[in-house]
Motif scaffolding. Structure first.
Motif, mmCIF file in Angstrom:
data_model
loop_
_atom_site.group_PDB
_atom_site.id
_atom_site.type_symbol
_atom_site.label_atom_id
_atom_site.label_comp_id
_atom_site.label_asym_id
_atom_site.label_seq_id
_atom_site.Cartn_x
_atom_site.Cartn_y
_atom_site.Cartn_z
ATOM 1 N N ASP A 129 132.256 -16.716 75.974
ATOM 2 C CA ASP A 129 131.820 -17.919 74.675
ATOM 3 C C ASP A 129 131.785 -19.409 75.038
ATOM 4 O OD1 ASP A 129 129.936 -15.831 74.602
ATOM 5 O OD2 ASP A 129 129.728 -15.619 72.353
ATOM 6 N N VAL A 130 131.189 -19.592 76.068
ATOM 7 C CA VAL A 130 130.742 -21.982 75.566
ATOM 8 C C VAL A 130 130.034 -22.701 74.507
ATOM 9 C CG1 VAL A 130 130.899 -23.940 77.304
ATOM 10 C CG2 VAL A 130 132.111 -21.514 77.998
ATOM 11 N N GLU A 131 130.386 -23.419 73.675
ATOM 12 C CA GLU A 131 129.639 -23.410 73.896
ATOM 13 C C GLU A 131 128.054 -24.637 74.331
ATOM 14 O OE1 GLU A 131 127.236 -25.801 70.500
ATOM 15 O OE2 GLU A 131 128.850 -23.356 70.211
ATOM 16 N N ALA A 132 126.967 -24.325 74.406
ATOM 17 C CA ALA A 132 126.343 -25.074 75.584
ATOM 18 C C ALA A 132 124.907 -23.990 75.904
ATOM 19 C CB ALA A 132 126.887 -25.104 77.340
ATOM 20 N N GLY A 170 133.999 -27.205 78.103
ATOM 21 C CA GLY A 170 134.378 -25.772 77.806
ATOM 22 C C GLY A 170 134.573 -24.693 78.831
ATOM 23 N N ASN A 176 128.713 -28.290 78.796
ATOM 24 C CA ASN A 176 130.070 -28.724 78.481
ATOM 25 C C ASN A 176 130.906 -27.747 79.970
ATOM 26 O OD1 ASN A 176 132.036 -28.476 77.292
ATOM 27 N ND2 ASN A 176 131.364 -26.936 75.618
ATOM 28 N N GLY A 179 125.752 -19.458 77.525
ATOM 29 C CA GLY A 179 126.449 -20.485 76.801
ATOM 30 C C GLY A 179 125.795 -19.559 75.421
ATOM 31 N N THR A 180 126.634 -20.364 74.882
ATOM 32 C CA THR A 180 126.169 -19.931 73.187
ATOM 33 C C THR A 180 124.682 -20.582 72.959
ATOM 34 O OG1 THR A 180 126.793 -21.594 72.053
ATOM 35 C CG2 THR A 180 128.395 -20.099 72.087
ATOM 36 N N ARG A 181 124.171 -20.868 72.882
ATOM 37 C CA ARG A 181 122.842 -21.613 72.729
ATOM 38 C C ARG A 181 121.675 -20.841 74.101
ATOM 39 N NH1 ARG A 181 124.766 -26.399 71.661
ATOM 40 N NH2 ARG A 181 124.180 -27.315 74.278
#
Length: 296
Positions: free
Chosen positions: A275-278, A289, A286, A250-252
């Motif tokens: 990477d997945v936006e999460a 994603g 996500n 997760g990017t976050r």
């Protein structure tokens, strides 16, 4: 693109008659599971698969958490997906031992019991480290690994997990009879409603009782938090899993930091990072994603 061995052709059979080269597992626990199969009337989105997938949840999770994404992936990959409850979670048996070695024992026993032909191991967080442990110590049992937001590292868990344990213990002491009462207590430990709802999936009403009870052994898991931060192998160990491996982060999230990438490559030389936006809860935050990230 990651080449997870999902061979084109007819739909695979997840049970086969074969002998395993790895020794039988030491585990005596039988994990509860559910199987998700491809929809017969829908063509797969990628090449037909011939390797079943074992999907493992994270801490405080269960096979229920992965129902929707497993149903989708079964058709996308055209293969059977086994969602399992790891020990001390969901409907699986409880044990005083909760570490990655014991969970890997359970998963290996599951593979042997159902005679699965070199399944893909896919896991989130605690499930990811369990998958990695199995692959490193019993590589002949595994065709590939998909690790979601965790790596083969020894790093402290976020402080929120200790808070969750305290909140769950307070709910236990309060003897609540309604989910709303439990949620009111848990709000003092976690602001996020989705995370509280996730934790409260473990609160059940036993047959014939009025008081809600945790189906997970809260004290055992609280004592095991340091084990969950650990990993059985370190930089000095020479174990490698040379099959294809995919690490989705997760990017976050801070669970798979750039500084851990060399160690991932040491243990899993044929690995890729996506990477997945999460945040940490990639599959729920996500799912689309995540689904795209697993495409081969």
């Amino acid at each position: 693109m990651l080449e997870i061995p999902l061979r084109a052709g007819t739909r695979c059979l997840s049970r086969v008659s074969r002998s395993f080269s790895s020794s039988a597992s030491k585990s005596q626990l039988e994990l509860v599971h559910q199987v998700w199969k491809p929809q017969a009337d829908r063509p797969p989105l990628v090449s037909s698969g011939c390797k079943p997938i074992i999907f493992m949840h994270g801490l405080f999770g269960s096979k229920q958490n992965n129902r929707s994404i497993s149903k989708l992936l079964a058709s996308q990959l055209n293969t059977d997906i086994f969602t399992i409850d790891l020990r001390n979670h969901g409907d699986s048996p409880h044990s005083d031992h909760h570490n990655y070695a014991s969970m890997a024992d359970d998963v290996e026993a599951f593979i042997h019991k159902f005679e699965l032909d070199k399944p893909v191991l896919m896991g989130h967080s605690m499930g990811a480290k369990t998958a990695m442990t199995v692959a490193l110590r019993s590589p002949d049992l595994v065709s590939s690994v998909i690790a979601v937001d965790n790596g083969p590292v020894r790093a402290s868990l976020g402080s929120e997990f200790a808070k969750y344990i305290e909140g769950m213990k307070e709910i236990e002491r309060a003897g609540v009879t309604k989910q709303a009462e439990a949620d009111s207590i848990l709000q003092r430990y976690e602001e996020s409603l989705p995370i509280r709802q996730f934790l409260l999936t473990n609160l059940v009403r036993p047959k014939g009782e009025n008081t809600l009870k945790w189906r997970v052994p809260v004290s055992t898991l609280g004592e095991a938090l340091s084990n969950m931060a650990d990993f059985p192998y370190g930089e000095s160990d020479e174990l490698k899993y040379t099959g294809p491996s995919l690490f989705i982060r997760g990017t976050r999230s801070n669970y798979v930091r750039d500084k851990s990438l060399p160690l991932i490559k040491q243990f899993f030389p044929n690995s890729q990072i996506r990477d997945v936006e999460a945040g940490h809860w990639v599959t729920s935050e996500n799912p689309e994603g995540f689904r795209k990230g697993t495409k081969t």
